[in-house]
Scaffold this motif. Structure first.
Motif, mmCIF file in Angstrom:
data_model
loop_
_atom_site.group_PDB
_atom_site.id
_atom_site.type_symbol
_atom_site.label_atom_id
_atom_site.label_comp_id
_atom_site.label_asym_id
_atom_site.label_seq_id
_atom_site.Cartn_x
_atom_site.Cartn_y
_atom_site.Cartn_z
ATOM 1 N N SER A 73 0.829 -1.210 0.000
ATOM 2 C CA SER A 73 0.000 0.000 0.000
ATOM 3 C C SER A 73 0.861 1.258 0.000
ATOM 4 O O SER A 73 0.563 2.227 -0.708
ATOM 5 C CB SER A 73 -0.926 0.003 1.220
ATOM 6 O OG SER A 73 -1.841 -1.058 1.163
ATOM 7 N N SER A 98 -4.685 4.416 -3.949
ATOM 8 C CA SER A 98 -3.639 3.596 -4.560
ATOM 9 C C SER A 98 -3.598 3.734 -6.068
ATOM 10 O O SER A 98 -4.597 4.050 -6.707
ATOM 11 C CB SER A 98 -3.866 2.122 -4.212
ATOM 12 O OG SER A 98 -3.882 1.921 -2.812
ATOM 13 N N PHE A 103 -0.153 -1.280 -7.629
ATOM 14 C CA PHE A 103 -0.481 -2.117 -6.477
ATOM 15 C C PHE A 103 -0.326 -3.596 -6.834
ATOM 16 O O PHE A 103 0.343 -4.360 -6.130
ATOM 17 C CB PHE A 103 -1.915 -1.823 -6.018
ATOM 18 C CG PHE A 103 -2.344 -2.553 -4.778
ATOM 19 C CD1 PHE A 103 -2.158 -1.991 -3.519
ATOM 20 C CD2 PHE A 103 -2.934 -3.808 -4.853
ATOM 21 C CE1 PHE A 103 -2.561 -2.666 -2.373
ATOM 22 C CE2 PHE A 103 -3.337 -4.494 -3.718
ATOM 23 C CZ PHE A 103 -3.152 -3.918 -2.472
#
Length: 623
Positions: A73, A98, A103
């Motif tokens: 994260s 994000s 990610f």
């Protein structure tokens, strides 16, 4: 093809599966992660964000336990916010926006760099079970892969059915096929299954939006980060989100499609998430409100794709387009993809033990949405715990079970297996009785020593936590033992509009006043000198301030937790026959026989079990 027997096979590469595979491999187990598409490992199927109220606490706990979600994260964040800062520290909740593609890429990179972990792309469509024990899985290619344990993390893929208006088609999420065969195998074995629903909003082209008509939502001026490790750093630049509102006109246009909505015309019979309703559900349930908030969330640093948070829908695509273009700023919106609802199979979690192992089949574990939860964070925490416990069982070590007073993860799992759920379960701070103890800022102090014992946290990380604890206690002791004169403190008290003192007083007592914060305390004589000489950083100062300000509340919750833990220590024998205790109510006998609680404390939390029933059990147990 697979000559060796794996220790653990993880089925599914979402948030639960990724954490399960990482935990199992890091604990020394030969692990295989099987997923239908290796390109979509840990994909964010819904909103591009991690954390939030109670969910942020869970990510911090995962990180403290050696999971990867906090690190990933941080590495993929485009904005950081600490929510609820206007409230007490028990409510503070970190959240990051994000970069969706980064990610998934970071997750893939970290998993590929994890020893003991293999990957395979295929659909698992059956289980190999011998004498009540899992022995492996069968795949769509006709392969049989043997293992000592299996963790099922199927997400929304089990017999998934996607709905857009009056159209529906099989799928686990947009662009991916559903998974078949596993539900049927489990039902034949005697498992109870059910159906749940969730949904997602449209994605639009950010270049087609007019942000001047929206309210900017920037990140924190001084952003923090999720992970306690030194592998990540706080953001130095951030992207803003934006807020806008629906209107009465938008609602009227949406209502024109209700007769073609699968939610209203009966095609969807399963229950959706209560706390994340679709826009049509919000209009129907809250008919008196003429507008609802919408948050416009960028999907990454460089992409123009935007997530329309607050407009989840399964209405026909023409209605979605017509209504959304009446929202301020969306007049010329171009769609990347429409919103949809998805129905999928789940298995009521009362069929699990606290370790997330099934009661019917040895060494078979369930984690994530298969247990009736919703949310990346809830899924990831279950995956972590299933991975840890599958590994411990294979290694003939004691199970790892978190108490309700030790972690939000403990609350989540206990709620699921004790109370069950008939709608997608989402974590809130209000679900935790001891939330003053379970803060986001102290997750490392609570859980890293446990993680170190498991073999997940490094010695360096463990030593850093011990140092933090010792320095916090040292500073608090200094405040308790050091007095300050009226002459030195009264000017500060006067400037803060709080009562002055007429005699010397311990710094701790003055620091506990709500009108003073620790920037005021640092003006006390000798305090800055003590901080400098003992190398006390801002993180330790924050810990000390919370301890000082909330000492009474913390002590009260600790005492309550100790009382609960005494009941946790009264173990109920396996396969105890509740029907022989005629003093128990009929409902209690039925519920206790079905759920099979392991302790008196767990029994007391089962819906339908009254205090009088617990008294009967205590008498029978000799207490």
């Amino acid at each position: 093809m697979f000559k060796d027997i794996y220790d653990v096979i993880v089925v599914g590469g979402g948030h639960a599966g990724s954490e399960a595979a990482a935990a199992s491999a890091n604990m020394g187990c030969k692990t295989l992660l099987i997923t239908m598409n290796l390109q979509n490992i840990a994909q964010m199927s819904c909103n591009p964000a991690m954390g939030g109220i109670a969910k942020g606490q869970i990510i911090r706990e995962i990180d403290a336990l050696g999971g990867y979600s906090g690190i990933v994260s941080d590495k993929s964040a485009i904005q950081f916010k600490m929510l609820n800062k206007s409230k007490g520290p028990a409510m503070w909740s970190p959240r990051v926006q994000s970069d969706r593609m980064r990610f998934a890429e970071e997750w893939r990179n970290m998993l590929e760099q994890t020893d003991n972990l293999d990957f395979f792309q295929d659909m698992v469509n059956g289980l190999i079970i011998e004498k009540g024990k899992i022995c492996g899985v069968k795949t769509g290619l006709g392969l049989s892969i043997k293992s000592k344990a299996v963790i099922l993390t199927a997400g929304t893929f089990l017999n998934g059915l996607i709905h857009i208006g009056d159209k529906n088609f099989g799928g686990g999420r947009a662009g991916e096929k559903a998974s078949t065969g596993i539900t049927e195998d489990l039902v034949k074995l005697g498992f109870e299954s059910g159906r749940m629903k969730t949904g997602t909003p449209p994605r639009v082209d950010g270049r087609s939006l007019d942000y001047s008509k929206m309210i900017e939502q920037p990140g924190d001026v001084v952003p923090e980060k999720f992970s306690y490790s030194n592998l990540t750093k706080p953001l130095t630049k951030q992207r803003s989100c934006y807020m806008t509102y629906t209107s009465a006109e938008v609602h009227d246009l949406l209502r024109t499609g209700f007769d073609r909505s699968p939610m209203f015309n009966g095609r969807i019979k399963s229950i959706g998430p209560r706390y994340c309703p679709s826009i049509e559900d919000k209009i129907d349930r809250f008919a008196s409100k003429d507008r609802h908030q919408m948050f416009i969330e960028p999907e990454g640093w460089n992409t123009v794709e935007v997530y329309v948070n607050g407009f989840s829908t399964s209405l026909p695509e023409d209605v979605q387009a017509l209504a959304l273009r009446k929202v301020a700023g969306f007049e010329n919106a171009k769609f990347f993809r429409f919103g949809y609802a998805i129905e999928y199979d789940y298995f009521p979690p009362t069929q699990l033990k606290h370790t997330l192992e099934t009661k019917l089949v040895d060494n078979l574990y369930f984690a994530g949405q298969i247990n009736g939860t919703t949310g990346y964070e809830e899924a990831a925490s279950q995956g972590l715990m299933a991975g840890i416990n599958a590994s411990l069982k294979i290694q003939d070590r004691a199970p790892f079970i978190l108490k309700r007073s030790e972690a939000y993860i403990g609350v989540l799992i206990d709620d699921l297996i004790t109370k069950g759920t008939e709608e997608p379960y989402r974590m809130f701070t209000s679900r935790a009785e001891y939330r003053t103890l379970l803060r986001q800022d102290n997750a490392d102090l609570r859980l890293t020593p446990m993680s170190y014992q498991l073999g997940l946290a490094s010695k360096e990380r463990f030593d850093r936590v011990i140092e933090k604890q010792e320095k916090t206690e040292l500073f608090v002791s200094f405040l308790k033992e050091t007095s300050i004169t009226p002459k030195d403190v009264n000017p500060i008290l006067k400037s803060k509009n709080t009562a002055e003192v007429n005699q010397s007083m311990k710094m701790f007592k003055l620091a506990s006043r709500p009108q003073l914060d620790f920037s005021d305390v640092q003006q006390f004589p000798k305090v800055n000198e003590f901080i400098y000489n003992n190398n006390i950083d801002n993180e330790i100062l924050e810990q000390a301030e919370i301890h000082v300000k909330y000492a009474g509340y913390i002590e009260k919750e600790k005492n309550n937790a100790d009382k609960l833990n005494r009941l946790e220590n009264i173990v109920i024998p396996t396969n105890f026959d509740y029907h022989k205790l005629k003093s128990l109510s009929y409902e209690a006998r039925e519920k206790l026989s079905k759920i099979k609680p392991t302790t008196i404390s767990q029994a007391s939390r089962i819906s339908g079990v009254k205090p009088s029933d617990i008294s009967v059990l205590l008498v029978y147990m000799g207490r």
